[in-house]
Structure formats: structure tokens, C-alpha cells
Design a protein around this motif. Structure first.
Motif, mmCIF file in Angstrom:
data_model
loop_
_atom_site.group_PDB
_atom_site.id
_atom_site.type_symbol
_atom_site.label_atom_id
_atom_site.label_comp_id
_atom_site.label_asym_id
_atom_site.label_seq_id
_atom_site.Cartn_x
_atom_site.Cartn_y
_atom_site.Cartn_z
ATOM 1 N N ASP A 10 0.751 -1.184 0.006
ATOM 2 C CA ASP A 10 0.032 -0.190 0.037
ATOM 3 C C ASP A 10 1.059 1.316 0.039
ATOM 4 O O ASP A 10 0.571 2.254 -0.599
ATOM 5 C CB ASP A 10 -0.936 0.071 1.306
ATOM 6 N N THR A 11 1.917 1.197 0.790
ATOM 7 C CA THR A 11 2.804 2.588 0.898
ATOM 8 C C THR A 11 3.310 2.910 -0.536
ATOM 9 O O THR A 11 3.320 4.033 -0.749
ATOM 10 C CB THR A 11 4.002 2.140 1.948
ATOM 11 N N TYR A 12 3.554 1.984 -1.040
ATOM 12 C CA TYR A 12 4.109 2.425 -2.482
ATOM 13 C C TYR A 12 3.297 2.321 -3.611
ATOM 14 O O TYR A 12 3.405 2.865 -4.840
ATOM 15 C CB TYR A 12 5.503 1.487 -2.747
ATOM 16 N N ALA A 13 2.539 1.322 -3.652
ATOM 17 C CA ALA A 13 1.607 0.964 -4.972
ATOM 18 C C ALA A 13 0.508 1.662 -4.833
ATOM 19 O O ALA A 13 -0.475 1.843 -5.779
ATOM 20 C CB ALA A 13 1.230 -0.439 -5.040
ATOM 21 N N PRO A 380 7.942 -4.617 -6.946
ATOM 22 C CA PRO A 380 6.283 -3.924 -6.777
ATOM 23 C C PRO A 380 6.424 -2.396 -6.990
ATOM 24 O O PRO A 380 5.323 -2.021 -7.177
ATOM 25 C CB PRO A 380 5.870 -4.713 -5.556
ATOM 26 N N VAL A 381 7.284 -1.764 -6.324
ATOM 27 C CA VAL A 381 7.147 -0.223 -6.356
ATOM 28 C C VAL A 381 7.120 0.255 -7.816
ATOM 29 O O VAL A 381 6.938 1.590 -7.954
ATOM 30 C CB VAL A 381 8.416 0.463 -5.750
ATOM 31 N N PHE A 382 7.459 -0.563 -8.794
ATOM 32 C CA PHE A 382 7.315 0.012 -10.122
ATOM 33 C C PHE A 382 6.341 -0.466 -10.826
ATOM 34 O O PHE A 382 5.985 -0.360 -12.122
ATOM 35 C CB PHE A 382 8.605 -0.661 -10.726
ATOM 36 N N CYS A 383 5.236 -0.660 -10.240
ATOM 37 C CA CYS A 383 3.988 -1.085 -10.515
ATOM 38 C C CYS A 383 2.388 -0.559 -9.909
ATOM 39 O O CYS A 383 3.113 0.099 -8.826
ATOM 40 C CB CYS A 383 3.909 -2.783 -10.260
ATOM 41 N N HIS A 384 1.781 -0.764 -10.856
ATOM 42 C CA HIS A 384 0.208 -0.376 -9.999
ATOM 43 C C HIS A 384 -0.029 -1.715 -9.263
ATOM 44 O O HIS A 384 0.609 -2.587 -9.288
ATOM 45 C CB HIS A 384 -0.929 -0.120 -11.220
ATOM 46 N N PRO A 385 -1.230 -1.415 -8.328
ATOM 47 C CA PRO A 385 -1.417 -2.391 -7.441
ATOM 48 C C PRO A 385 -1.507 -3.924 -7.864
ATOM 49 O O PRO A 385 -0.936 -4.883 -7.590
ATOM 50 C CB PRO A 385 -2.839 -1.897 -6.850
ATOM 51 N N GLU A 386 -2.103 -4.238 -9.154
ATOM 52 C CA GLU A 386 -2.362 -5.689 -9.719
ATOM 53 C C GLU A 386 -1.047 -5.923 -10.162
ATOM 54 O O GLU A 386 -0.510 -6.900 -9.853
ATOM 55 C CB GLU A 386 -3.357 -5.618 -10.808
ATOM 56 N N GLY A 387 -0.124 -5.106 -10.669
ATOM 57 C CA GLY A 387 1.242 -5.742 -11.003
ATOM 58 C C GLY A 387 1.951 -5.683 -9.933
ATOM 59 O O GLY A 387 2.937 -6.548 -9.790
ATOM 60 N N ALA A 388 1.994 -4.923 -8.783
ATOM 61 C CA ALA A 388 2.835 -4.936 -7.571
ATOM 62 C C ALA A 388 2.521 -6.605 -6.826
ATOM 63 O O ALA A 388 3.251 -7.139 -6.553
ATOM 64 C CB ALA A 388 1.917 -4.065 -6.653
ATOM 65 N N GLU A 389 1.257 -7.038 -7.089
ATOM 66 C CA GLU A 389 0.869 -8.446 -6.628
ATOM 67 C C GLU A 389 1.465 -9.201 -7.450
ATOM 68 O O GLU A 389 2.089 -10.423 -7.013
ATOM 69 C CB GLU A 389 -0.662 -8.779 -6.706
ATOM 70 N N ARG A 390 1.541 -9.144 -8.818
ATOM 71 C CA ARG A 390 2.079 -10.234 -9.597
ATOM 72 C C ARG A 390 3.668 -10.370 -9.525
ATOM 73 O O ARG A 390 4.394 -11.234 -9.838
ATOM 74 C CB ARG A 390 1.793 -9.661 -11.065
ATOM 75 N N THR A 391 4.252 -8.999 -9.125
ATOM 76 C CA THR A 391 5.822 -9.087 -8.974
ATOM 77 C C THR A 391 6.213 -8.954 -7.603
ATOM 78 O O THR A 391 7.322 -8.534 -7.141
ATOM 79 C CB THR A 391 6.372 -7.906 -9.657
ATOM 80 N N ARG A 392 5.181 -9.295 -6.504
ATOM 81 C CA ARG A 392 5.686 -9.119 -5.274
ATOM 82 C C ARG A 392 6.856 -9.594 -4.713
ATOM 83 O O ARG A 392 7.356 -9.350 -3.440
ATOM 84 C CB ARG A 392 4.261 -9.194 -4.327
ATOM 85 N N SER A 393 7.344 -10.747 -5.174
ATOM 86 C CA SER A 393 8.310 -11.537 -4.729
ATOM 87 C C SER A 393 9.790 -11.208 -5.494
ATOM 88 O O SER A 393 10.785 -12.080 -5.289
ATOM 89 C CB SER A 393 8.265 -13.177 -4.773
ATOM 90 N N LEU A 394 9.880 -10.190 -6.351
ATOM 91 C CA LEU A 394 11.007 -9.723 -7.192
ATOM 92 C C LEU A 394 11.528 -8.679 -6.404
ATOM 93 O O LEU A 394 10.932 -7.568 -5.975
ATOM 94 C CB LEU A 394 10.361 -9.366 -8.299
ATOM 95 N N LEU A 395 12.990 -8.698 -6.390
ATOM 96 C CA LEU A 395 13.707 -7.732 -6.029
ATOM 97 C C LEU A 395 14.883 -7.185 -7.200
ATOM 98 O O LEU A 395 15.273 -8.063 -8.075
ATOM 99 C CB LEU A 395 14.961 -7.953 -4.859
#
Length: 420
Positions: A10-13, A380-395
Motif C-alpha cells: 500500500d505504501t508504494y503501490a 512492486p514499487v514500479f507497478c500499479h496494485p495489480e502488477g505489484a501483486e504479480r511481482t511481489r516476490s521480485l527484487l
């Protein structure tokens, strides 16, 4: 920052409520577009600032923000020093120093067979960031849609929001971070005004092949959309050759091509960027740009003209050196237990935290400096909320650092499994 009860995503997306015009003030639209507004409207710092602060406080190696830790070629520095000594310290022409515009045109012809007129089809800007901002502000208005791939560089969302347009995305999918072409086509509409392309792509490291670029051109033509192509990593590819989208059939008349000196020459602080394209499009962007900075970096402009004329072995050398650095860091990331996605370009490498049993990369990014003394950026900070969920395990990690620094980072990362 977000309220204490909000989640890291939420903080970033953000909450996704105003990726169009909304009724917010321009600064709020910019902040929302860059994922800096929490659901309760609180204004946060960028993830880059947070990770840098953590790195400093813990003594961690900062592989979050993408800037080199060593200077570029000595002959370019010497040219800047000579320009300062000779008195090139006042305003440059708004369009850019003639020598640099000529060098940009020669570079485009030398590497890609493109032949822009340096007097009418080239514009020097204060970094690529200003070029992107001026281009979007020149052509986009409320009600329009701007299409990007997702994840996307955070300034794209900010400027789209500032312009009052709607930010539409098409996902890039692991492991190769190529788009699903059907999803890309579905993202277009009659309101698509600009396709903001980033190739080679930050943050994924993808280098798009000809058939992907051809699909972008086909769809842009179908919907009469402009293409604004951010190609700042054009010389930082490892295997696949960079293909400027403007070189494809049917693309040149609707394309603004953007690049800069920062990534190629490792002079990010000089902020020398440029764009090229059809005369009428460049004139429109210049109209906006002259009321942003007008001009900047006079002695640096002539120095970058020297850099653009460097021989081919310089350009092949920087890519070879970066590929070696990529491989050093990748070895440490694999030893840490991450799933590693080896990039074809840029100086960023992405990993999946899921093999370690961790699915929240934002949380791990906040713990990593204390755990092993290395800082990274959650994708996930480079995404909208749906994309943040899709990429939530990526660094994302940056490898544009000295070899010794990367070797030390790799050693530290290799201890992660034992420290978790």
C-alpha cells in the motif's frame, strides 16, 4: 509515508483510485503516479531514498539506486575541464550546443542508419528525464491514455499523472520479461495518445526483439498513437543488439527517440540528455522544454560531443565490462538462494525471493541491509496494485559498481540463507 496500519505494498503501490485525472492537485497526481501516496493520502519518500538511508545507517553496500561509483572516460572529463577554462559557462542555445547536436545526429547514423537533421530534428535536454517530461507534457492532456509496459520506471507514472492523463500498462512476464502480445493489444484503445516505450528496459533488463517492437509500431499506427522511446541503455546490452524502434518501417514519422550521456558514459551528474525525431514533433517538445530549464550544462554538452565520437571499441568495451560485473553479482545471488533472472541489457538484475520461502520483497528489502549488508529495490514499487501483486516476490539489484564492491556484495549475499 503511509499510516501505521497500511501494508508495505500500500505504501508504494497506492490504492489505484486515481491513475486518471481525478480531482487532485497536480502535485498529488504526480505523487500518486510515482506510488508516493498512501491510501490515506499521506505523502511518502521514494523507495530509493528509504533504501539509501537504510544502507547508510547499516553500512550496507547500496545496490539499490542505479548510478555508477566510478567516472567515465578521462578524455570526456578533460574536454569538460577545457570547456570551462575556455569560458563556456553561460547559457547554451535552447536547442543545444551545435557540436553536440551534430554529434547526436552522427551517432544515430553511425549505429542505426538513422539520419536526423541536427538543426531541426535534434534537441538537447537536461537528462533523459526532462526529455520524457517535455514530450509527454507537449502531447498529452486529460482524457488521453499513455501506455507503458509494467513494471515501469517511476518517473513515467509521475509525469503521466502531472499531465492529467490515464496510465495504462501491459505486463512484462518472467522469466524473460517479454510482453504477451494479446495483452499488449488489449491495452490499446481509441484514447491511447502515447506509447511510452523503454528499451532496453528498466527495471527488468529485457531487450525487446524486432517482432515485439514491430507489434508496438503496428498498434501505434492502428490507433494513431505517438511513440516516445526511452533508449538510455542502448549501448548496455549483452548479446541481443539494441534496435531503435524508429528504425522499423512505419515508425519514424510518429516516434521521438530519447537517450542520454549518463548511462553510456557514467556521468549521471552532468544531466545531458537528448531526443530526436520528425521536425514538427521536436518543435513541439522544444516549445515545452524551453519553459522548463531552457538550457543547462554548457561545458558538459561539448564534452559529451567528444564522447559520442569515441571509437567502437569503447562501446563494445563498456558492455563487456558490465556483463562480467553482472555475472559476479549473479553468482552471489544464486548462492543466496534466489531465483535469478539474467538480464540481456541495462545494469540491473532481478531475482525471485520465493525460492527462499519469502513472497514479500518489500519486507525483505527493508531487512536485507541489516541481514547481510546489501541494499536492493523491490520491483512492486514500479507497478500499479495489480502488477505489484504479480511481482511481489521480485527484487532488483544494480551492478554498475566497481568489481571489488560487487565481489564483496556477492560474498555477503551468499550468507543470506544462513541468516534468515
Amino acid at each position: 509515508m503511509a499510516s501505521a496500519g497500511s501494508s508495505p505494498l500500500d505504501t508504494y503501490a497506492g490504492n489505484g483510485s486515481a491513475h486518471g485525472t481525478g480531482s487532485t492537485a497536480p502535485w498529488q497526481r504526480a505523487a500518486l503516479g510515482a506510488n508516493l501516496l498512501s491510501p490515506d493520502g499521506g505523502l511518502g519518500v521514494t523507495i530509493f531514498e528509504e533504501m539509501t538511508t537504510l544502507a547508510v545507517s547499516t553500512g550496507a553496500i547500496n545496490l539499490g539506486q542505479g548510478f555508477p561509483d566510478e567516472d567515465g572516460p578521462s578524455e570526456i572529463k578533460a574536454a569538460a575541464q577545457a570547456a570551462i577554462a575556455s569560458g563556456a559557462n553561460q547559457y547554451a542555445p535552447g536547442q543545444g550546443v551545435p557540436a553536440l547536436r551534430e554529434a547526436i545526429a552522427a551517432h544515430q547514423k553511425r549505429f542505426y542508419g538513422l539520419d536526423p537533421n541536427p538543426d531541426t530534428e535534434v534537441l538537447v535536454t537536461t537528462g533523459a528525464t526532462e526529455a520524457i517530461a517535455a514530450a509527454l507534457l507537449a502531447f498529452v492532456q486529460p482524457g488521453d491514455e499513455v501506455l507503458t509496459f509494467e513494471p515501469f520506471y517511476d518517473s513515467y507514472g509521475a509525469i503521466i499523472g502531472l499531465a492529467g492523463a490515464k496510465h495504462v500498462t501491459a505486463p512484462l512476464l518472467a522469466p524473460d520479461f517479454m510482453p504477451d502480445l494479446n495483452a499488449l493489444e488489449n491495452a490499446f484503445s481509441s484514447r491511447t495518445k502515447v506509447v511510452l516505450l523503454n528499451n532496453p528496459h528498466n527495471p527488468t533488463g529485457a531487450v525487446f526483439p524486432r517482432h515485439v517492437l514491430a507489434k508496438v509500431v503496428e498498434l501505434a499506427a492502428k490507433y494513431d498513437a505517438m511513440i516516445v522511446s526511452d533508449e538510455v541503455y542502448e549501448h548496455l546490452t549483452f548479446g541481443p543488439a539494441h534496435i531503435p524502434v524508429a528504425s522499423l518501417p512505419g515508425a519514424a514519422a510518429r516516434t521521438i527517440t530519447i537517450s542520454s550521456a549518463g548511462k553510456t558514459f557514467s556521468f549521471t551528474g552532468w544531466k545531458i540528455g537528448w531526443l530526436s525525431g520528425p521536425e514538427h514533433l521536436v518543435a513541439a517538445v522544444r516549445t515545452v522544454k524551453q519553459f522548463l530549464t531552457y538550457s543547462s550544462g554548457t561545458p558538459f554538452q561539448s564534452a559529451i560531443a567528444v564522447g559520442l565520437a569515441l571509437p567502437d571499441d569503447f562501446y563494445t568495451g563498456i558492455a563487456t565490462t558490465l556483463q562480467h560485473k553482472r555475472d559476479i553479482l549473479a553468482a552471489g545471488l544464486r548462492a543466496a538462494g534466489f531465483g535469478v533472472y539474467s538480464p540481456s541489457g541495462t545494469y540491473f538484475i532481478n531475482v525471485d525471493t520465493a525460492p527462499l520461502g519469502i513472497c514479500d520483497s518489500v519486507d525483505l528489502a527493508r531487512r536485507l541491509p541489516g541481514l547481510v549488508g546489501v541494499a536492493a529495490i523491490p520491483v512492486p514499487v514500479f507497478c500499479h496494485p495489480e502488477g505489484a501483486e504479480r511481482t511481489r516476490s521480485l527484487l532488483r539489484f544494480a551492478f554498475c559498481k566497481k568489481t571489488g564492491v560487487l565481489e564483496e556484495a556477492a560474498e555477503r549475499l551468499a550468507t543470506l540463507k544462513d541468516r534468515l
